[in-house]
Design a protein around this motif. Structure first.
Motif, PDB file in Angstrom:
ATOM      1  N   MET A  34      96.858  95.223  31.847  1.00 18.33           N
ATOM      2  CA  MET A  34      96.671  93.791  32.094  1.00 18.33           C
ATOM      3  C   MET A  34      96.070  93.593  33.480  1.00 18.33           C
ATOM      4  SD  MET A  34      97.505  91.948  29.498  1.00 18.33           S
ATOM      5  CE  MET A  34      97.592  90.334  30.301  1.00 18.33           C
ATOM      6  N   SER A  35      95.294  92.550  33.605  1.00 18.04           N
ATOM      7  CA  SER A  35      94.659  92.240  34.882  1.00 18.04           C
ATOM      8  C   SER A  35      94.816  90.763  35.219  1.00 18.04           C
ATOM      9  CB  SER A  35      93.166  92.578  34.827  1.00 18.04           C
ATOM     10  OG  SER A  35      92.947  93.960  34.717  1.00 18.04           O
ATOM     11  N   TRP A  36      94.755  90.494  36.483  1.00 15.63           N
ATOM     12  CA  TRP A  36      94.627  89.136  36.982  1.00 15.63           C
ATOM     13  C   TRP A  36      93.196  88.961  37.494  1.00 15.63           C
ATOM     14  CZ3 TRP A  36      97.697  84.935  36.663  1.00 15.63           C
ATOM     15  CH2 TRP A  36      99.045  85.112  36.328  1.00 15.63           C
ATOM     16  N   TYR A  37      92.657  87.800  37.223  1.00 17.76           N
ATOM     17  CA  TYR A  37      91.340  87.422  37.678  1.00 17.76           C
ATOM     18  C   TYR A  37      91.458  86.066  38.386  1.00 17.76           C
ATOM     19  CZ  TYR A  37      89.907  90.765  34.063  1.00 17.76           C
ATOM     20  OH  TYR A  37      89.752  91.878  33.280  1.00 17.76           O
ATOM     21  N   ARG A  38      90.426  85.729  39.136  1.00 22.40           N
ATOM     22  CA  ARG A  38      90.389  84.400  39.734  1.00 22.40           C
ATOM     23  C   ARG A  38      88.950  83.903  39.806  1.00 22.40           C
ATOM     24  NH1 ARG A  38      92.017  85.616  46.091  1.00 22.40           N
ATOM     25  NH2 ARG A  38      90.094  86.724  46.661  1.00 22.40           N
ATOM     26  N   THR A  50      94.874  95.048  38.573  1.00 17.51           N
ATOM     27  CA  THR A  50      95.083  95.627  37.246  1.00 17.51           C
ATOM     28  C   THR A  50      96.317  96.500  37.261  1.00 17.51           C
ATOM     29  OG1 THR A  50      92.711  95.614  36.767  1.00 17.51           O
ATOM     30  CG2 THR A  50      94.078  97.079  35.450  1.00 17.51           C
ATOM     31  N   ILE A  51      97.075  96.434  36.182  1.00 10.20           N
ATOM     32  CA  ILE A  51      98.263  97.275  36.026  1.00 10.20           C
ATOM     33  C   ILE A  51      98.200  97.925  34.646  1.00 10.20           C
ATOM     34  CG2 ILE A  51      99.654  95.317  35.180  1.00 10.20           C
ATOM     35  CD1 ILE A  51     102.067  96.607  36.625  1.00 10.20           C
ATOM     36  N   ILE A  58      98.220 101.053  39.398  1.00 12.87           N
ATOM     37  CA  ILE A  58      97.867  99.695  39.815  1.00 12.87           C
ATOM     38  C   ILE A  58      96.646  99.764  40.731  1.00 12.87           C
ATOM     39  CG2 ILE A  58      98.603  97.760  41.249  1.00 12.87           C
ATOM     40  CD1 ILE A  58     101.452  98.236  40.226  1.00 12.87           C
ATOM     41  N   ASN A  59      95.761  98.809  40.559  1.00 12.47           N
ATOM     42  CA  ASN A  59      94.594  98.718  41.433  1.00 12.47           C
ATOM     43  C   ASN A  59      94.393  97.285  41.876  1.00 12.47           C
ATOM     44  OD1 ASN A  59      93.207 101.475  41.440  1.00 12.47           O
ATOM     45  ND2 ASN A  59      93.524 101.125  39.261  1.00 12.47           N
ATOM     46  N   TYR A  60      93.869  97.125  43.094  1.00 19.44           N
ATOM     47  CA  TYR A  60      93.620  95.809  43.659  1.00 19.44           C
ATOM     48  C   TYR A  60      92.195  95.722  44.193  1.00 19.44           C
ATOM     49  CZ  TYR A  60      98.730  95.453  43.746  1.00 19.44           C
ATOM     50  OH  TYR A  60     100.052  95.419  43.397  1.00 19.44           O
ATOM     51  N   ALA A  61      91.663  94.513  44.172  1.00 20.08           N
ATOM     52  CA  ALA A  61      90.414  94.258  44.872  1.00 20.08           C
ATOM     53  C   ALA A  61      90.670  94.406  46.365  1.00 20.08           C
ATOM     54  CB  ALA A  61      89.913  92.854  44.553  1.00 20.08           C
ATOM     55  N   ASP A  62      89.668  94.869  47.081  1.00 20.01           N
ATOM     56  CA  ASP A  62      89.833  95.081  48.524  1.00 20.01           C
ATOM     57  C   ASP A  62      90.267  93.810  49.240  1.00 20.01           C
ATOM     58  OD1 ASP A  62      87.078  97.459  48.884  1.00 20.01           O
ATOM     59  OD2 ASP A  62      89.168  97.736  48.284  1.00 20.01           O
ATOM     60  N   PHE A  68      98.692  90.955  47.762  1.00 17.67           N
ATOM     61  CA  PHE A  68      98.987  90.652  46.366  1.00 17.67           C
ATOM     62  C   PHE A  68      99.739  91.833  45.744  1.00 17.67           C
ATOM     63  CE2 PHE A  68      95.429  87.426  45.159  1.00 17.67           C
ATOM     64  CZ  PHE A  68      95.643  86.748  46.341  1.00 17.67           C
ATOM     65  N   THR A  69     100.676  91.517  44.855  1.00 18.85           N
ATOM     66  CA  THR A  69     101.403  92.543  44.114  1.00 18.85           C
ATOM     67  C   THR A  69     101.457  92.161  42.649  1.00 18.85           C
ATOM     68  OG1 THR A  69     102.792  93.030  46.036  1.00 18.85           O
ATOM     69  CG2 THR A  69     103.543  93.830  43.898  1.00 18.85           C
ATOM     70  N   ILE A  70     100.921  93.032  41.804  1.00 17.82           N
ATOM     71  CA  ILE A  70     100.961  92.806  40.365  1.00 17.82           C
ATOM     72  C   ILE A  70     102.139  93.583  39.784  1.00 17.82           C
ATOM     73  CG2 ILE A  70      99.368  94.704  39.848  1.00 17.82           C
ATOM     74  CD1 ILE A  70      98.233  93.003  37.556  1.00 17.82           C
ATOM     75  N   SER A  71     102.801  92.985  38.812  1.00 16.23           N
ATOM     76  CA  SER A  71     103.914  93.656  38.128  1.00 16.23           C
ATOM     77  C   SER A  71     103.990  93.122  36.706  1.00 16.23           C
ATOM     78  CB  SER A  71     105.231  93.417  38.867  1.00 16.23           C
ATOM     79  OG  SER A  71     105.547  92.031  38.906  1.00 16.23           O
TER      80      SER A  71
END
Length: 115
Positions: A34-38, A50-51, A58-62, A68-71
């Motif tokens: 699953m991913s978060w977008y904006r 993305t998780i 887990i990966n994050y945009a720079d 930010f923390t995705i879970s």
């Protein structure tokens, strides 16, 4: 059918925090990354985090690393995004989706950072 319901957005001051939630249905959530977008005003939608299905990777945009923390909670079919140290440039509508299938988008949740 696949459905995403995002919530938790609000108007917050710079430096504030929010926890966004996305409830998913219509597919095997526990097996899906699953991913978060904006999408900020006047900008294209961008990938934020993305998780993997188990939460191991887990990966994050720079631009959001360290803030930010995705879970996820597979039992609740929900993915979360904890946002700390909010900046004006974080103002956007936030969405979740499966990054490999890109199902129909939900309505998103509005995050506005302003003093």
């Amino acid at each position: 059918q696949v459905q995403f319901v995002e919530s938790g957005g609000d108007l917050v001051q710079p430096g504030g925090s929010l926890r966004l939630s996305c409830a998913a249905s219509g597919f095997t959530f526990s097996s899906a990354a699953m991913s978060w977008y904006r999408q900020g005003p006047g900008k294209e939608r961008e990938l934020v985090a993305t998780i993997t299905s188990t939460g191991v990777n887990i990966n994050y945009a720079d631009s959001v690393k360290g803030r930010f923390t995705i879970s996820r909670d597979n039992a609740k079919r929900t993915v979360y995004l904890q946002i700390n140290s909010l900046k004006a440039e974080d103002t956007a509508v936030y969405y979740c989706n499966n990054p490999y299938r890109l199902y129909t988008w939900g309505q998103g949740t509005q995050v506005t950072v302003s003093s």
